[in-house]
Structures are given as C-alpha cells and as structure tokens.
Design a protein around this motif. Structure first.
Motif, short mmCIF file in Angstrom:
data_model
loop_
_atom_site.label_atom_id
_atom_site.label_comp_id
_atom_site.label_asym_id
_atom_site.label_seq_id
_atom_site.Cartn_x
_atom_site.Cartn_y
_atom_site.Cartn_z
N ASN A 1 -29.39 -47.11 -63.53
CA ASN A 1 -28.87 -46.17 -64.52
C ASN A 1 -29.02 -46.73 -65.93
O ASN A 1 -29.26 -47.92 -66.14
N GLU B 1 -29.11 -33.53 -67.03
CA GLU B 1 -28.47 -34.13 -65.86
C GLU B 1 -28.80 -33.30 -64.63
O GLU B 1 -28.93 -32.07 -64.70
N ALA B 2 -28.95 -33.96 -63.50
CA ALA B 2 -29.26 -33.27 -62.25
C ALA B 2 -28.77 -34.12 -61.08
O ALA B 2 -28.45 -35.30 -61.22
N THR B 3 -28.73 -33.49 -59.91
CA THR B 3 -28.42 -34.20 -58.68
C THR B 3 -29.71 -34.38 -57.89
O THR B 3 -30.47 -33.43 -57.70
N LYS C 1 -26.86 -38.22 -52.03
CA LYS C 1 -26.90 -37.53 -53.33
C LYS C 1 -26.52 -38.50 -54.43
O LYS C 1 -25.53 -39.22 -54.33
N THR D 1 -26.50 -38.86 -58.96
CA THR D 1 -26.59 -38.15 -60.23
C THR D 1 -27.60 -38.84 -61.13
O THR D 1 -27.58 -40.07 -61.28
N LYS E 1 -29.14 -39.02 -65.02
CA LYS E 1 -28.85 -38.69 -66.42
C LYS E 1 -29.92 -39.33 -67.31
O LYS E 1 -30.68 -40.18 -66.88
N GLY F 1 -28.96 -28.66 -59.02
CA GLY F 1 -27.77 -28.70 -59.86
C GLY F 1 -28.05 -28.89 -61.34
O GLY F 1 -27.30 -29.58 -62.03
N THR F 2 -29.12 -28.29 -61.83
CA THR F 2 -29.42 -28.44 -63.25
C THR F 2 -29.88 -27.12 -63.86
O THR F 2 -30.44 -26.26 -63.17
#
Length: 291
Positions: free
Chosen positions: A29, A226-228, A256, A258, A260, A277-278
């Motif tokens: 990250n 951001e997305a999953t 899953k 996240t 960013k 999810g985005t």
C-alpha cells in the motif's frame, strides 16, 4: 464468508501482506511504500544506497531502494529496469556510454559515470522503463526512494524502448479514457510494448469482469480512486477470449482487498481476479509474460 487464510508479515516481502491462499499475490500500500524512506534510512550507516528485496517470481522481481547520493553508471545486458519514484527527486541519465567501464558480473557493467545520453527528472509518481543493455545513472541531490521491477530478457534490447511518464501524464489518462467509454464502464489503452512485457492504462466506472491470464502476471499501479480487488479462488462460467485468456463468470472464494491511489499489487499468472466497487478508478497495468 469465513476466512480460512492467514495474513503473514514476511521479511522476504519486506513486510508486505502475503495471502497464504493466493501464492505470489502481494499488495504494497501507498503508506507502506513511502514508509521505506525512513525504514531504510534507519538501517543505513555509511552506505549511500541501500535496497530491500520485495519478491522474486521467475523472470521478474521487485525491490525498493533509497539513495542519498549519486549512483554509478550501470548497464544490465539482459535485464530491463522499471523505476517508480516513491519519494524525493533525482535526475536519471540514460543512453550514451559508460565512463571507465568495468565488469560487475555476468552481463553486468558499471562505470564512473555516463558520457553523453539524455537526462530526465524523476519526482514522486513518475515512472521510467530502461531497456536491457542501456546505460543509466541516478544523480541524487539529497534523497531518492524508488520501487523497482526487473524483467529478465533473452537478449539485449533497443534503446528506442526507453519511456518516461510523469505522474501528471498518468493522471491525464483519466480524461482521455473517459472519452473512449462510449456507454461502457471500462476503457483502456496500451501505451508501450517491449515484447515480454507491456504497459497499459485502464479507467473504470463500474465493476469489471473476472479475468484469468494463463501466462501473464499483472502489476496494478493505482493512480486515482478506490476499488475492491477480488483475487484467488476459483473462476467458473468464464469464456475464452484468446490464447490463455478467460473473461466473465464469477469467482468462488478468493480474498478481497482495497486498492487506493499509490498502491501496487502483484497478481500471479493463472490467478482469477476482478475489480469491483468503483465509480472512478484509474490504474496502470504492467503485464509480464512468464516463462
């Protein structure tokens, strides 16, 4: 869903998260990557450069390096370098010829500097691709932290393959790809191809399909939003879209995470994955064909 995996903080991956149920999948990250500036500094004594290996997967590997001063001239006869600046600033000299070259091992040359060549300035978020057999040197006025992907080649490459992208240029792809959506929720554009690896930009406004690349690794380099990411598990109901390529269907199981801006993920070949999810997600994909 009950978690059956163990999150492992492994020294071999520099503290990144490894998923035992998805071998080879790694997520670095943004905060972790930037944190290496201080983490590596704490280990430096008289060194002007110090790196940390982050993982090796056959014909490609990743690391992160901090420099406090100018580097020497380098040439890797059959290894491509990709640099992503994570902190600080440096001038990259590429091309030309090594000054006072000496051997540093099989296929490796070093020099006191570079004669000729061209210069580009690297700042956070910028990225370069340095073809195999191309002289290069980093000139560092204060400090420079950069993420590295190395890709093994079978032969030297043409210096015409050198590429430099600023972070502003990457972010500018959002508008360009929005214009290509044409009612769809995804658009992409290949921006470079070097044979056994390539780079493309992707923009999503909705859930993507399940994807499985039998012989290609994906590095996701997140630029915006951001997305999953669902990764691992078993893909069912997919359709063949080309040699070694499957799309669609669903993923049973998997994990899953996240994603960013500033994150980098390594997704092994043949591992199902899906971005969901985005509504506003821009990322680069470095594709490496595995041996």
């Amino acid at each position: 869903m009950k978690k059956s995996i163990l999150l492992i903080f492994a020294a071999c991956a520099g503290g990144a998260l490894l998923w035992a149920a998805v071998p080879g999948f790694v997520l670095w990250n943004n905060a972790e990557l930037h944190g290496y500036m201080a983490k590596i500094a704490a280990r430096m004594k008289t060194e002007k450069v110090l790196g940390q290996d982050l993982g090796k997967w056959g014909n490609h590997w990743s690391s992160i390096t901090r420099r406090n001063a100018d580097g020497v001239g380098e040439l890797h006869e059959k290894v491509t370098d990709l640099f992503i600046c994570e902190g600080g600033e440096a001038t990259l000299v590429v091309g030309g010829t090594l000054t006072s070259p000496t051997s540093a091992g099989a296929g490796e040359m070093r020099g006191t500097g570079i004669t000729g060549g061209r210069k580009v300035t690297m700042k956070p978020g910028d990225m370069v691709e340095i073809p195999a057999n191309m002289p290069h040197q980093l000139l560092v006025p204060k400090e420079f932290l950069y993420y590295v992907v190395k890709v093994q080649q079978t032969a030297p490459q043409s210096q015409e393959g050198f590429r430099y992208w600023s972070q502003a240029e990457f972010l500018g792809w959002k508008g360009k790809l929005q214009a290509k959506l044409a009612g769809k929720n995804v658009a992409n554009q290949e921006i470079a191809n070097w044979g056994n690896h390539s780079q493309l930009m992707v923009y999503r406004t909705g859930d993507g399909e399940v994807e499985v690349h039998e012989k290609q690794v994906d590095y996701f380099i997140v630029e915006h939003g951001e997305a999953t990411l669902t990764v691992g598990g078993k893909a069912t109901g997919t359709r063949v879209t080309g040699p070694g390529e499957q799309r669609g269907g669903t993923i049973t199981g998997g994990e899953k995470v996240t994603l960013k801006a500033g994150d980098i993920a390594h997704i092994p070949a043949a591992v199902p994955h899906q971005v969901v999810g985005t509504k506003d997600f821009l990322y680069g994909v470095l594709k490496v064909t595995v041996e």
